[in-house]
Scaffold this motif. Sequence first.
Motif, PDB file in Angstrom:
ATOM      1  N   GLU A  43     121.818 102.643 111.296  1.00 52.03           N
ATOM      2  CA  GLU A  43     121.872 103.953 110.181  1.00 52.03           C
ATOM      3  C   GLU A  43     122.946 105.003 110.799  1.00 52.03           C
ATOM      4  O   GLU A  43     123.983 105.573 109.985  1.00 52.03           O
TER       5      GLU A  43
ATOM      6  N   SER B  54     126.460 103.623 110.094  1.00 50.97           N
ATOM      7  CA  SER B  54     126.717 103.459 109.006  1.00 50.97           C
ATOM      8  C   SER B  54     127.754 104.338 108.299  1.00 50.97           C
ATOM      9  O   SER B  54     128.288 103.892 107.190  1.00 50.97           O
TER      10      SER B  54
ATOM     11  N   SER C 236     126.917 106.815 106.473  1.00 53.50           N
ATOM     12  CA  SER C 236     126.256 107.622 105.386  1.00 53.50           C
ATOM     13  C   SER C 236     126.147 109.171 105.781  1.00 53.50           C
ATOM     14  O   SER C 236     126.255 109.370 106.924  1.00 53.50           O
ATOM     15  N   GLU C 237     125.510 109.993 105.028  1.00 56.90           N
ATOM     16  CA  GLU C 237     125.240 111.140 105.107  1.00 56.90           C
ATOM     17  C   GLU C 237     124.121 111.507 105.876  1.00 56.90           C
ATOM     18  O   GLU C 237     123.869 112.486 106.499  1.00 56.90           O
ATOM     19  N   ASP C 238     123.200 110.432 105.874  1.00 56.68           N
ATOM     20  CA  ASP C 238     121.999 110.333 106.960  1.00 56.68           C
ATOM     21  C   ASP C 238     122.245 110.225 108.342  1.00 56.68           C
ATOM     22  O   ASP C 238     121.314 110.168 109.143  1.00 56.68           O
TER      23      ASP C 238
END
Length: 111
Positions: free
Chosen positions: A36, A39, A41-43
Amino acid sequence: MKRFIRKLLILAAVPSVALYAYVAVRHNSMEHFAIEAVSGSEDAPSAALRLSSYKGRDAIMLLLEILRTGSDTRVSDVVFKELAKQNDPEVANILARFLQPHQGIGLRQSV
Protein backbone atom coordinates in the motif's frame (compact mmCIF):
# COMPACT_ATOMS: atom_id res chain seq x y z
CA MET A 1 4.93 -45.07 27.62
CA LYS A 2 3.88 -44.53 24.00
CA ARG A 3 0.84 -42.63 25.19
CA PHE A 4 3.04 -40.32 27.26
CA ILE A 5 5.36 -39.64 24.31
CA ARG A 6 2.38 -38.95 22.05
CA LYS A 7 0.99 -36.41 24.55
CA LEU A 8 4.40 -34.84 24.92
CA LEU A 9 4.72 -34.44 21.15
CA ILE A 10 1.29 -32.87 20.93
CA LEU A 11 2.12 -30.45 23.74
CA ALA A 12 5.34 -29.50 21.99
CA ALA A 13 3.64 -29.04 18.61
CA VAL A 14 0.87 -26.70 19.75
CA PRO A 15 3.14 -23.75 20.70
CA SER A 16 5.18 -24.25 17.53
CA VAL A 17 2.08 -24.07 15.33
CA ALA A 18 0.81 -21.01 17.22
CA LEU A 19 4.17 -19.26 16.83
CA TYR A 20 4.28 -20.08 13.12
CA ALA A 21 0.76 -18.71 12.66
CA TYR A 22 1.63 -15.50 14.51
CA VAL A 23 4.77 -14.94 12.43
CA ALA A 24 2.89 -15.63 9.18
CA VAL A 25 0.06 -13.23 10.01
CA ARG A 26 2.53 -10.55 11.14
CA HIS A 27 4.57 -10.86 7.96
CA ASN A 28 1.46 -10.75 5.75
CA SER A 29 0.30 -7.59 7.52
CA MET A 30 3.67 -5.95 7.03
CA GLU A 31 3.72 -6.89 3.34
CA HIS A 32 0.22 -5.48 2.92
CA PHE A 33 1.32 -2.14 4.39
CA ALA A 34 4.45 -2.13 2.21
CA ILE A 35 2.43 -2.74 -0.96
CA GLU A 36 0.00 0.00 0.00
CA ALA A 37 2.90 2.37 0.75
CA VAL A 38 4.30 2.03 -2.79
CA SER A 39 0.88 2.15 -4.44
CA GLY A 40 0.84 5.94 -4.66
CA SER A 41 -2.60 6.17 -3.10
CA GLU A 42 -3.58 8.86 -0.62
CA ASP A 43 -3.21 6.29 2.17
CA ALA A 44 0.38 5.47 1.18
CA PRO A 45 2.06 7.67 3.85
CA SER A 46 -0.16 6.28 6.60
CA ALA A 47 0.57 2.73 5.41
CA ALA A 48 4.30 3.46 5.68
CA LEU A 49 3.73 4.83 9.16
CA ARG A 50 1.79 1.71 10.18
CA LEU A 51 4.57 -0.47 8.77
CA SER A 52 7.14 1.46 10.79
CA SER A 53 5.25 0.61 13.99
CA TYR A 54 6.40 -3.00 13.60
CA LYS A 55 9.71 -3.83 15.23
CA GLY A 56 12.43 -6.09 13.91
CA ARG A 57 14.61 -6.58 10.86
CA ASP A 58 11.75 -7.70 8.62
CA ALA A 59 10.00 -4.35 9.02
CA ILE A 60 13.25 -2.43 8.52
CA MET A 61 14.02 -4.35 5.34
CA LEU A 62 10.53 -3.65 3.95
CA LEU A 63 10.91 0.06 4.76
CA LEU A 64 14.28 0.15 3.01
CA GLU A 65 12.73 -1.60 0.02
CA ILE A 66 10.12 1.17 -0.14
CA LEU A 67 12.96 3.69 -0.38
CA ARG A 68 14.65 1.66 -3.12
CA THR A 69 11.50 1.74 -5.25
CA GLY A 70 11.68 5.52 -5.37
CA SER A 71 8.11 5.90 -4.21
CA ASP A 72 6.22 9.13 -3.60
CA THR A 73 8.20 11.81 -1.74
CA ARG A 74 5.52 11.93 0.97
CA VAL A 75 6.14 8.25 1.63
CA SER A 76 9.92 8.62 1.44
CA ASP A 77 9.81 11.42 4.01
CA VAL A 78 7.78 9.28 6.42
CA VAL A 79 10.05 6.27 5.92
CA PHE A 80 13.25 8.30 6.38
CA LYS A 81 12.02 9.90 9.58
CA GLU A 82 10.74 6.65 11.04
CA LEU A 83 13.92 4.76 10.21
CA ALA A 84 16.03 7.56 11.66
CA LYS A 85 14.15 7.13 14.96
CA GLN A 86 15.55 3.59 15.17
CA ASN A 87 18.90 4.96 16.43
CA ASP A 88 20.60 2.03 14.71
CA PRO A 89 24.04 2.88 13.26
CA GLU A 90 23.66 0.29 10.49
CA VAL A 91 20.33 1.75 9.41
CA ALA A 92 21.77 5.29 9.59
CA ASN A 93 24.60 4.27 7.24
CA ILE A 94 22.13 2.82 4.75
CA LEU A 95 19.95 5.94 4.94
CA ALA A 96 22.96 8.16 4.35
CA ARG A 97 23.50 6.43 1.01
CA PHE A 98 19.91 7.18 -0.01
CA LEU A 99 20.14 10.90 0.73
CA GLN A 100 20.82 13.02 -2.30
CA PRO A 101 21.43 16.78 -2.58
CA HIS A 102 17.87 17.36 -3.81
CA GLN A 103 16.46 16.09 -0.49
CA GLY A 104 15.34 18.83 1.90
CA ILE A 105 17.74 19.91 4.63
CA GLY A 106 15.23 18.94 7.34
CA LEU A 107 15.13 15.39 6.04
CA ARG A 108 18.90 15.18 5.77
CA GLN A 109 19.34 16.48 9.31
CA SER A 110 16.84 13.98 10.69
CA VAL A 111 19.19 11.18 9.71
